[in-house]
Scaffold this motif. Structure first.
Motif, PDB file in Angstrom:
ATOM      1  N   ILE A 143       0.832  -1.202   0.000  1.00  0.00           N
ATOM      2  CA  ILE A 143       0.000   0.000   0.000  1.00  0.00           C
ATOM      3  C   ILE A 143       0.869   1.256   0.000  1.00  0.00           C
ATOM      4  N   MET A 144       2.087   1.137   0.536  1.00  0.00           N
ATOM      5  CA  MET A 144       2.992   2.285   0.511  1.00  0.00           C
ATOM      6  C   MET A 144       3.761   2.381  -0.806  1.00  0.00           C
ATOM      7  N   CYS A 184       0.514  14.564   9.880  1.00  0.00           N
ATOM      8  CA  CYS A 184       1.392  14.286  11.005  1.00  0.00           C
ATOM      9  C   CYS A 184       2.778  13.820  10.576  1.00  0.00           C
ATOM     10  N   HIS A 185       3.102  13.926   9.291  1.00  0.00           N
ATOM     11  CA  HIS A 185       4.354  13.367   8.791  1.00  0.00           C
ATOM     12  C   HIS A 185       4.684  14.047   7.468  1.00  0.00           C
ATOM     13  N   VAL A 193       5.254   8.080  15.535  1.00  0.00           N
ATOM     14  CA  VAL A 193       4.481   7.008  14.911  1.00  0.00           C
ATOM     15  C   VAL A 193       4.484   7.133  13.385  1.00  0.00           C
ATOM     16  N   CYS A 194       3.819   8.149  12.889  1.00  0.00           N
ATOM     17  CA  CYS A 194       3.542   8.225  11.448  1.00  0.00           C
ATOM     18  C   CYS A 194       4.775   8.350  10.552  1.00  0.00           C
ATOM     19  N   ALA A 236       6.401   5.327   8.764  1.00  0.00           N
ATOM     20  CA  ALA A 236       5.753   4.589   7.678  1.00  0.00           C
ATOM     21  C   ALA A 236       6.032   5.188   6.295  1.00  0.00           C
ATOM     22  N   PHE A 237       6.540   6.420   6.261  1.00  0.00           N
ATOM     23  CA  PHE A 237       6.678   7.108   4.977  1.00  0.00           C
ATOM     24  C   PHE A 237       8.143   7.324   4.621  1.00  0.00           C
ATOM     25  N   ALA A 284       8.255   0.335  16.022  1.00  0.00           N
ATOM     26  CA  ALA A 284       8.425   0.503  14.569  1.00  0.00           C
ATOM     27  C   ALA A 284       9.419   1.619  14.278  1.00  0.00           C
TER      28      ALA A 284
END
Lengths: 113, 232
Positions: free
Chosen positions: B18-19, B100-101, B131-132, B135-136, B161
């Motif tokens: 999905i990323m 947030c990122h 957190v966010c 993921a990016f 993470a």
């Protein structure tokens, strides 16, 4: 909060695959999410309901499959799902461990008409 | 329950990350940076850990050696970019408008506002959040987490993470160790479990203690990267 961006990507991927399959409607999405991926199912669902409106995916059901965190101990080769909050090996208490599952974030399949 | 059987219904296998779209844009950013021979850092931390102070210190110490640019991600305001500019870097502010990122698209927009031929080192200051941003991917060469003593020694366990994914870890505000209950052994054990052998820099941006190994680490990478990306 980052679930909005995620959901946009999800919709884009689903629509592209539905289009390739010549489908007229998407009725379900199957997501695989590792426990370490910080995505909240309800939040993805919330944005999904908004973003999928007026697309062929409107109203599609989101199915979430959570993959537990799995570690391997490099000292005793034990495979285990860590008990919160310590990730160390429950058998030999070694901290020399490796993450082998729990970071997945995939769209596995879609149901289409 | 009533249901209608639809014979045209079928399941289509997708198996796509999905990323993926963000990751492809991150790869584009990396190619742009490599082409311009720029070494880049993605600095992540919780709000108040000292990202901006670390960046100021770094600029103050390295501006004589390298040409430095800062891309600053913030929900609103340009306070951080202004501080980086005052310290002597070229600074670009990206307001994420509530996100947030930073993501790869935003970094690409930031890059387009810079004269890349003039830059040796790019420091990207991510939005304060543990957190966010994990993921990016952005496309930076190294990701750095700034932890700080007052946050507490349990953070690796609470944000696995983030701690798992970074290339280097700065432990800021070590000058506060005498005043705060912080079990360094417990903290380090969490780090070791999640990210074995990760490069760690305990330091204080306020006093300057421990800053030199951090500066040397960056300088070495900037120089090595120039050699690696030298054309023909």
């Amino acid at each position: 909060m980052h679930e909005r961006a995620i959901t946009e990507s999800l919709l884009e991927i689903a629509l592209r695959h539905a289009n390739q399959a010549g489908a007229s409607r998407i009725t379900g999405l199957y997501l695989v999410i590792g426990q370490l991926s910080s995505f909240i199912d309800e939040s993805v669902q919330f944005y999904w309901d908004i973003l999928s409106e007026d697309t062929i995916a409107e109203g599609a059901l989101l199915h979430f499959r959570r993959i537990p965190v799995e570690m391997e101990c490099l000292d005793c080769q034990n495979h285990y799902s860590p008990a919160d909050p310590d990730f160390s090996c429950p058998r030999c208490s070694s901290a020399r461990v490796k993450l082998i599952a729990g970071e997945e974030f995939l769209l596995e399949a879609i149901d289409v008409d | 329950m009533e249901s209608t059987q639809n014979t045209n219904q079928k399941r289509v296998t997708v198996v796509e990350k999905i990323m993926g779209a963000n990751n492809r844009l991150a790869a584009d950013n990396r190619a742009i940076l490599d082409d311009a021979q720029i070494f880049s850092l993605n600095i992540m931390a919780s709000p108040g850990a000292g990202k901006t102070s670390l960046i100021e210190r770094t600029i103050n110490n390295l501006a004589g050696l390298f040409s430095i640019a800062v891309i600053d991600g913030d929900i609103a305001t340009s306070i951080d970019a202004d501080r980086a500019a005052s310290a002597g870097a070229v600074a670009v502010q990206i307001n994420t408008g509530g996100d947030c990122h930073l993501d790869a698209t935003m970094l690409g927009q930031g890059l387009s506002q810079l004269d890349l031929s003039e830059i040796d080192l790019l420091i990207v200051e991510n939005v304060g959040n543990l957190v966010c941003p994990a993921a990016f991917q952005l496309g930076c060469h190294k990701s750095v987490l700034v932890a700080s003593i007052p946050e507490g020694d349990d953070k690796p366990y609470k944000y696995p993470a983030m701690y798992h994914g970074v290339d280097a870890l700065v432990i800021n505000k070590i000058d506060l160790l005498p005043y705060v209950s912080f079990d360094m052994e417990y903290f380090n054990r969490g780090v070791e479990i999640l990210n074995p052998g990760v490069q760690t820099f305990p330091l204080s941006c306020r006093t300057g203690e421990g800053i030199n190994p951090w500066l040397e680490w960056i300088s070495t990478h900037v120089r090595e990267h120039k050699m690696l990306t030298r054309r023909g």
